[in-house]
Design a protein around this motif. Sequence first.
Motif, PDB file in Angstrom:
ATOM      1  N   LEU A   1       0.835  -1.211   0.000  1.00  0.00           N
ATOM      2  CA  LEU A   1       0.000   0.000   0.000  1.00  0.00           C
ATOM      3  C   LEU A   1       0.866   1.256   0.000  1.00  0.00           C
ATOM      4  CD1 LEU A   1      -2.841  -0.996   2.498  1.00  0.00           C
ATOM      5  CD2 LEU A   1      -3.021  -0.642   0.026  1.00  0.00           C
ATOM      6  N   LYS A   2       1.918   1.227   0.799  1.00  0.00           N
ATOM      7  CA  LYS A   2       2.799   2.390   0.885  1.00  0.00           C
ATOM      8  C   LYS A   2       3.502   2.624  -0.456  1.00  0.00           C
ATOM      9  CE  LYS A   2       6.296   1.836   3.571  1.00  0.00           C
ATOM     10  NZ  LYS A   2       7.754   2.071   3.603  1.00  0.00           N
TER      11      LYS A   2
ATOM     12  N   LYS B   1      -5.926   4.749   0.450  1.00  0.00           N
ATOM     13  CA  LYS B   1      -5.132   5.969   0.586  1.00  0.00           C
ATOM     14  C   LYS B   1      -4.958   6.328   2.058  1.00  0.00           C
ATOM     15  CE  LYS B   1      -6.193   8.233  -3.529  1.00  0.00           C
ATOM     16  NZ  LYS B   1      -7.367   8.840  -4.146  1.00  0.00           N
ATOM     17  N   LYS B   2      -6.057   6.188   2.793  1.00  0.00           N
ATOM     18  CA  LYS B   2      -6.025   6.561   4.211  1.00  0.00           C
ATOM     19  C   LYS B   2      -5.062   5.657   4.979  1.00  0.00           C
ATOM     20  CE  LYS B   2      -9.085   7.476   8.077  1.00  0.00           C
ATOM     21  NZ  LYS B   2     -10.452   7.317   8.631  1.00  0.00           N
ATOM     22  N   ILE B   3      -5.144   4.356   4.694  1.00  0.00           N
ATOM     23  CA  ILE B   3      -4.266   3.412   5.384  1.00  0.00           C
ATOM     24  C   ILE B   3      -2.805   3.675   5.027  1.00  0.00           C
ATOM     25  CG2 ILE B   3      -3.614   0.982   5.532  1.00  0.00           C
ATOM     26  CD1 ILE B   3      -6.653   0.388   5.049  1.00  0.00           C
ATOM     27  N   ALA B   4      -2.551   3.900   3.736  1.00  0.00           N
ATOM     28  CA  ALA B   4      -1.173   4.148   3.302  1.00  0.00           C
ATOM     29  C   ALA B   4      -0.633   5.432   3.920  1.00  0.00           C
ATOM     30  CB  ALA B   4      -1.122   4.232   1.779  1.00  0.00           C
ATOM     31  N   ALA B   5      -1.459   6.475   3.926  1.00  0.00           N
ATOM     32  CA  ALA B   5      -1.004   7.757   4.487  1.00  0.00           C
ATOM     33  C   ALA B   5      -0.672   7.599   5.963  1.00  0.00           C
ATOM     34  CB  ALA B   5      -2.076   8.829   4.289  1.00  0.00           C
TER      35      ALA B   5
ATOM     36  N   HIS C   1       5.883   6.447   9.770  1.00  0.00           N
ATOM     37  CA  HIS C   1       7.285   6.426   9.331  1.00  0.00           C
ATOM     38  C   HIS C   1       7.958   7.769   9.631  1.00  0.00           C
ATOM     39  CE1 HIS C   1      10.537   5.043   6.505  1.00  0.00           C
ATOM     40  NE2 HIS C   1      10.744   6.353   6.455  1.00  0.00           N
ATOM     41  N   ARG C   2       7.301   8.825   9.243  1.00  0.00           N
ATOM     42  CA  ARG C   2       7.939  10.144   9.350  1.00  0.00           C
ATOM     43  C   ARG C   2       7.977  10.652  10.781  1.00  0.00           C
ATOM     44  NH1 ARG C   2       5.664  12.327   3.421  1.00  0.00           N
ATOM     45  NH2 ARG C   2       7.142  10.981   2.281  1.00  0.00           N
TER      46      ARG C   2
ATOM     47  N   ASN D   1      -6.029  12.115   9.446  1.00  0.00           N
ATOM     48  CA  ASN D   1      -6.948  11.745   8.375  1.00  0.00           C
ATOM     49  C   ASN D   1      -6.245  11.451   7.052  1.00  0.00           C
ATOM     50  OD1 ASN D   1      -9.216  12.280  10.121  1.00  0.00           O
ATOM     51  ND2 ASN D   1      -8.726  14.449   9.828  1.00  0.00           N
ATOM     52  N   GLY D   2      -4.930  11.551   7.072  1.00  0.00           N
ATOM     53  CA  GLY D   2      -4.179  11.245   5.868  1.00  0.00           C
ATOM     54  C   GLY D   2      -3.925  12.454   4.980  1.00  0.00           C
TER      55      GLY D   2
END
Lengths: 218, 218
Positions: free
Chosen positions: B10-11, B68-72, B78-79, B135-136
């Motif tokens: 996903l990422k 998108k939400k999960i990936a964000a 990560h960040r 919320n991404g």
Amino acid sequence: MFTLSEENYLKAIYHLELGADKGISTNAIAEQLETKASSVTDMIKKLSDKKVVVYKKYKGVKLTDLGKKIAANIVRKHRLWEVFLVEKLNFSWDEVHDVAEQLEHIKSPKLINQLDALLGFPTHDPHGDPIPDENGNLKIIDKSLLSALQKNESGICVGVDDSSSGFLQFLDKKDIVLGKIITVLEKEDFDNSLAIQIDGKKLSISNKIANNLYIKKV
Amino acid sequence: MFTLSEENYLKAIYHLELGADKGISTNAIAEQLETKASSVTDMIKKLSDKKVVVYKKYKGVKLTDLGKKIAANIVRKHRLWEVFLVEKLNFSWDEVHDVAEQLEHIKSPKLINQLDALLGFPTHDPHGDPIPDENGNLKIIDKSLLSALQKNESGICVGVDDSSSGFLQFLDKKDIVLGKIITVLEKEDFDNSLAIQIDGKKLSISNKIANNLYIKKV
DNA sequence: ATATATTTTTAGACAAGTCTAAAAATTAAA
DNA sequence: TTTAATTTTTAGACTTGTCTAAAAATATAT
Ligand SMILES: [Mn+2]
Ligand SMILES: [Mn+2]
Ligand SMILES: [Mn+2]
Ligand SMILES: [Mn+2]
């Protein structure tokens, strides 16, 4: 390098070996990890090939020195993360275990050394359990169960035997916190309950509680 | 719940979708994840079943809103971890990525919220990349490559395009740090190198460097 | 000491994730 | 617009870690 699963087996055996002289049985490991005995047998063979346990069929299993070191390092990471969660991220002591179960598998020696420094090189985790050093050594402090105290004796709370969130939340509710001093006012023969004093307040404590709270005699 | 592998797919798709309008190709994902196209096809089917991507055979793949939400959220983790490693554990910006790759998969909403607070709700990671909110959503700041600056124009360093440790260490060596102001003194037509001023010092910068350093015009 | 119960191991199966090699579809070139 | 090159998918295999059911070994009881 060891997989997440292998690390969990090593850790389980490590915990079971504390206070056990014989080899650890397949069933004991299966119960600890909530898995099946047949799965344990399979994994033990792998760990044996990797020289982290010695295994004789039907005779149980023992960690090698290498295995002990690896397991202790996982426990070290687990407990350092628990301290971090409580001290830096405002987790309560009953919330940290599940997250630490994940964090303990992060691979980065620098990370764990720096974390240790950030936390001021703690010696014990939020539940009073000792944190192994980089070589896997841990110093056992002299503790006993609250139930072992006699009438009019006092002890300082230093740990818990059961660290389920149910028990920990119960202690929170009763304002029983590690570091506080407990004095035994009365011991009831009938149900082995205790009348104790803590923080100037009087409290009645069941035998079950007294058998799961560690104190250091003062 | 998503496995570690699913999260990485996903990422990867999320990163590839930034600056791409069409569906993301199987090969692009395979290259990003250093795996084989056939493995990607298999995984894409699973992700499609789980409603996080839309997939039409041979037509590439796109994240759904859920995907998108999960990936964000993984990118957010990560960040944030990268900021933590630099700000709290004295990691340098070229050391954080590999550890963050592991930490981004830790599952605990409370952990990440508290970490965010501990760090003072940072908006960008150590490489200048924006941190998505819960919320991404992420706000893209207006940045351009150093190579886009004209003679006598100035800009503040805000990020890197290449965040390999080689490049980051090079910037360290030249004392080029995010937040500092760079002025272009000269542009060489011959090799597109730049003469710049930073911190009062003059420096010669190759075109390759200038194409990998983001600045915000001032 | 023999039978019974328990523990442990083996045998065979399955899901997840990956790979290689071959087939099918799409795209680019002649 | 056919042919050739590239991309993508399928088919089949392999590894890791798990499971159930059955066999083997050990421990317990009569
Ligand atoms: Mn714990
Ligand atoms: Mn603990
Ligand atoms: Mn990174
Ligand atoms: Mn980054």
